[in-house]
Design an enzyme around this catalytic site. Structure first.
Site, mmCIF file in Angstrom:
data_model
loop_
_atom_site.group_PDB
_atom_site.id
_atom_site.type_symbol
_atom_site.label_atom_id
_atom_site.label_comp_id
_atom_site.label_asym_id
_atom_site.label_seq_id
_atom_site.Cartn_x
_atom_site.Cartn_y
_atom_site.Cartn_z
ATOM 1 C CB SER A 1 -0.833 -0.002 1.293
ATOM 2 O OG SER A 1 -2.011 0.720 0.995
ATOM 3 C CG ASP B 1 -6.855 -2.145 -3.589
ATOM 4 O OD1 ASP B 1 -7.550 -1.511 -2.925
ATOM 5 O OD2 ASP B 1 -5.720 -2.309 -3.611
ATOM 6 C CG HIS C 1 -5.795 -2.151 -0.009
ATOM 7 N ND1 HIS C 1 -5.198 -1.503 -0.881
ATOM 8 C CD2 HIS C 1 -5.464 -1.948 1.133
ATOM 9 C CE1 HIS C 1 -4.231 -0.860 -0.231
ATOM 10 N NE2 HIS C 1 -4.355 -1.335 1.254
#
Length: 696
Positions: free
Chosen positions: A548, A634, A669
């Site tokens: 991330s 995501d 995600h």
């Protein structure tokens, strides 16, 4: 290295698109990989454009063929990691009146089971494995029982796009009612009577801006709008105080917050504002019933590392705040919870956590602390208010998690559970240390280490160096069932506690954001250089790992210091920083401007961001082996960011090392759903790390 990729790698077509801001023109050859109908793709992956799907599938096939020789190693790693997990495990039950609630896993199950104990025995409330049957993806959001214990409101995401649907289960029959609340953020806050709950509805841009109240047994289409946030740079969430007397509507960005209260016993009451938002001021609230006051954790009045103030229940506005625990620079107050007779604080000083207990009758304090060099400490407040017990868990990089109940009155500590490692684990076989690297500006950067006691520290060991460094999130020095598979093969496992987190207080965060963001990257590079200098590893033997915003870190350091690293593992990497921050229509862009800067309005922010944005700074040079992973649905780091990055890397890099891209076409995600499916992904990236360092 035994990996031989196919002769022809996928090559994304260059279709130049340009934009101009502040008189500066950017050209992007791969912007077309963003599907024009990306919102629909988040809801239905089948809506993906054919040319984009073809490219992503070609990349996946290339990666699969390249890594095929590692199948046996991947399976070995997965088996090891799984063997360290007690499959039929259960949490320590948490009391709430006549019941004690828990989660458990059955042998071989992927998803949790929610249950409770009572005098009549155990009962299963929600088996997520049954709910996940036939689903390619399933993730539970919340499972919250009503205060009268009759109902369970639970939410689930079945696409990976973080659109959660809330259902309500009758616990007497075990059947879900007709209620179905779609497109929520997942959180639930019950009223005192268990007849309605607050939730946040997510809009078409995936922004959580509206709070609704759902009355059980009614059509969700008729739910009343309770609060609407008009600033798209803010997030909205719901919760409740520990006493259960107040429902909370919490509005915040990354540095400012605002709270409204709804009496839990009168949920139809209009929300009452506690204190109007002030830029840069954050606060979190609990109520002290007996003394008719709120206890508020805040950074107001320049309290950089936060303090505790009190305010009257009837007039909680800012003018009435009075210090209870004054600001102590360098002691960061992370969280707090108020019980009937005690107030508990979780604090961090010098990178180590402690729990402080204050008796509300007279303010007398004592603390719970630990002696290891590096450890992780977590507080669990439970469900009850009129209790003298709180709960905490403790672990370190060598010590599996231990759960304790703590009597705040008698100071008695009761051991409840130790994380069981079925395949065996001897902490004495390992060493954990905390060392400090010196950054370019002289700051001391903490680095937590784990390695086998027999590992030679002469520079010959490979190293996996993990980092994040954003949003004030601190990476704990915690026990990892997965890292041991590297350590047992001679790796030094290291976590760099770089600026952008809060490991050394709030200033550590402030010095790693906005126009100081490059400190995050140079701290990580300094950590790697120090590890090599001190003999823990050597330059060119380090595999960097982050996900991330930590994936942005991976992209930045691969541009800035490519020869320091042997490999880069970037999971759901936020690498297309410029394009994302220039697009206000993306779900997270407006709230993110307070973290990175707003390049639309500020030329200074634009130029600074352009100096480090990983995708924009890929250039003709040699790079480490790079493995990027993303998820098609995501909503946080969109799939096209790692896809564009891989395409540009392959087009410009001047060496023959690997550029691998893997997009999970059925996840978002968080990667694959289910505890074992996620282990398979970890086994995959660790097999990559072992192979490129020739330890496979």
């Amino acid at each position: 290295m035994k990996l031989t990729p196919p002769a022809t790698a996928p090559k994304a077509e260059a279709r130049p698109q340009s934009d101009t801001y502040h008189g500066i023109t950017r050209v992007d050859n791969y912007a077309w990989l963003r599907d024009p109908d990306w919102r629909e793709v988040m809801r239905d992956p089948n809506a993906l454009s054919a040319d984009i799907r073809a490219y992503l599938e070609a990349e996946n096939a290339y990666t699969e063929a390249t890594l095929k020789p590692l199948d046996a190693l991947r399976e070995t790693l997965f088996t090891e990691m799984k063997g360290r997990i007690k499959e039929d495990d259960s949490s320590v039950p948490s009391s709430d009146g006549a019941y004690a609630y828990f989660t458990r896993y059955d042998q071989g199950s992927q998803h949790p089971i929610f249950g409770r104990k009572s005098a009549s025995g155990d009962e299963t409330l929600l088996d997520c494995n049954k709910e996940a049957e036939g689903e390619a993806y399933f993730h539970i959001g919340d499972a919250d029982h009503s205060p009268d214990h009759r109902l369970l409101a639970w939410s689930a995401d079945r696409k990976g796009s973080e659109y959660f649907t809330v259902r309500v289960r009758d616990l007497a029959t075990g059947a879900d009612l007709a209620d179905e609340v779609v497109d929520t953020s997942g959180g639930i806050a019950w009223d005192a009577a268990g007849k309605s709950f607050l939730y946040v509805r997510v809009d078409e841009e995936h922004r959580p801006l509206k709070v609704y109240r759902h009355v059980v047994g009614t059509d969700a289409a008729s739910d009343a709008l309770i609060y609407e946030e008009t600033d798209t740079g803010f997030y909205v969430g719901v919760g409740k105080t520990q006493s259960g007397r107040f429902l909370l509507i919490e509005t915040h960005d990354h540095q400012t917050s605002e709270i409204r209260l709804v009496p839990a016993d009168a949920p139809e009451t209009a929300p009452k504002l506690v204190a109007a938002r002030e830029h840069g001021v954050e606060y979190d609230i609990e109520d002290d019933v007996a003394r008719k006051r709120f206890l508020i954790l805040t950074n107001a009045d320049g309290a950089e590392d936060f303090k505790i103030v009190e305010a009257p229940l009837d007039t909680p506005e800012r003018a009435n705040w009075r210090d209870v625990v004054a600001h102590r620079p360098g002691t960061l107050v992370l969280a707090h919870v108020a019980y009937r007779d005690h107030h508990v604080r979780l604090e961090r000083r010098d990178g180590l956590s402690r729990i402080v207990i204050a008796r509300l009758s007279d303010g007398a304090e004592h603390e719970i602390s630990f002696d290891e060099e590096a450890y992780d400490l977590n507080l669990s407040s439970g469900f009850e208010y009129e209790t003298t017990r709180t709960r905490f868990s403790y672990n370190s990089m060598t010590t599996p998690a231990e759960v304790y109940d703590y009597d705040m009155g008698t100071r008695e500590r009761t051991f409840r559970k130790r994380q069981e490692i079925p395949s065996g684990h001897n902490p004495a076989d390992y060493v954990t240390r905390r060392i400090f690297a010196t950054a370019a500006d002289g700051e001391r950067v903490p680095v937590s280490l784990l390695y086998a006691r027999e590992t030679p520290l002469d520079g010959s060991a490979p190293c996996l160096l993990y980092g994040y460094g954003s949003y004030g999130i601190s990476i704990p020095s915690s026990f990892s069932v997965t890292a041991l598979s590297l350590v047992d093969r001679g790796f030094v496992y290291a976590v760099a506690h770089i600026r952008g987190g809060k490991e050394k207080g709030y200033r550590w965060y402030s010095d790693g954001k906005l126009l100081k963001k490059r400190n995050t990257f140079t701290d990580f590079i300094a950590a790697g250089e120090h590890l090599a200098k001190e003999g823990f590893t050597s330059r060119g033997q380090i595999v960097a790992h982050g996900g991330s915003a930590g994936g942005m870190l991976m992209g930045a350091v691969s541009n800035m210091a490519p020869d320091l690293f042997k490999g880069i593992i970037a999971e759901v990497p936020f690498v297309d920083v410029m394009a994302t921050m220039l697009d206000a229509s993306l779900p997270l862009t407006p709230p993110e401007w307070y973290e990175w800067g707003n390049p639309l309005e500020s030329e200074e922010a634009y130029r600074y961001m352009a100096s480090y944005s990983p995708y924009d700074n890929v250039r003709p040079q040699a790079y480490p082996h790079i493995f990027a992973l993303g998820g098609l649905t995501d909503p946080r780091v969109t799939y096209w960011e790692p896809a564009k990055w891989a395409a540009k890397l392959r087009a410009l890099r001047t060496d023959d090392k690997l550029t691998l891209l893997r997009i999970n076409m059925e996840a978002g995600h968080g990667g694959a759903s289910g505890r074992f499916e996620r282990l398979k992904e970890v086994a995959l990236v660790y097999a990559f790390a072992l192979e490129v360092t020739e330890r496979g």
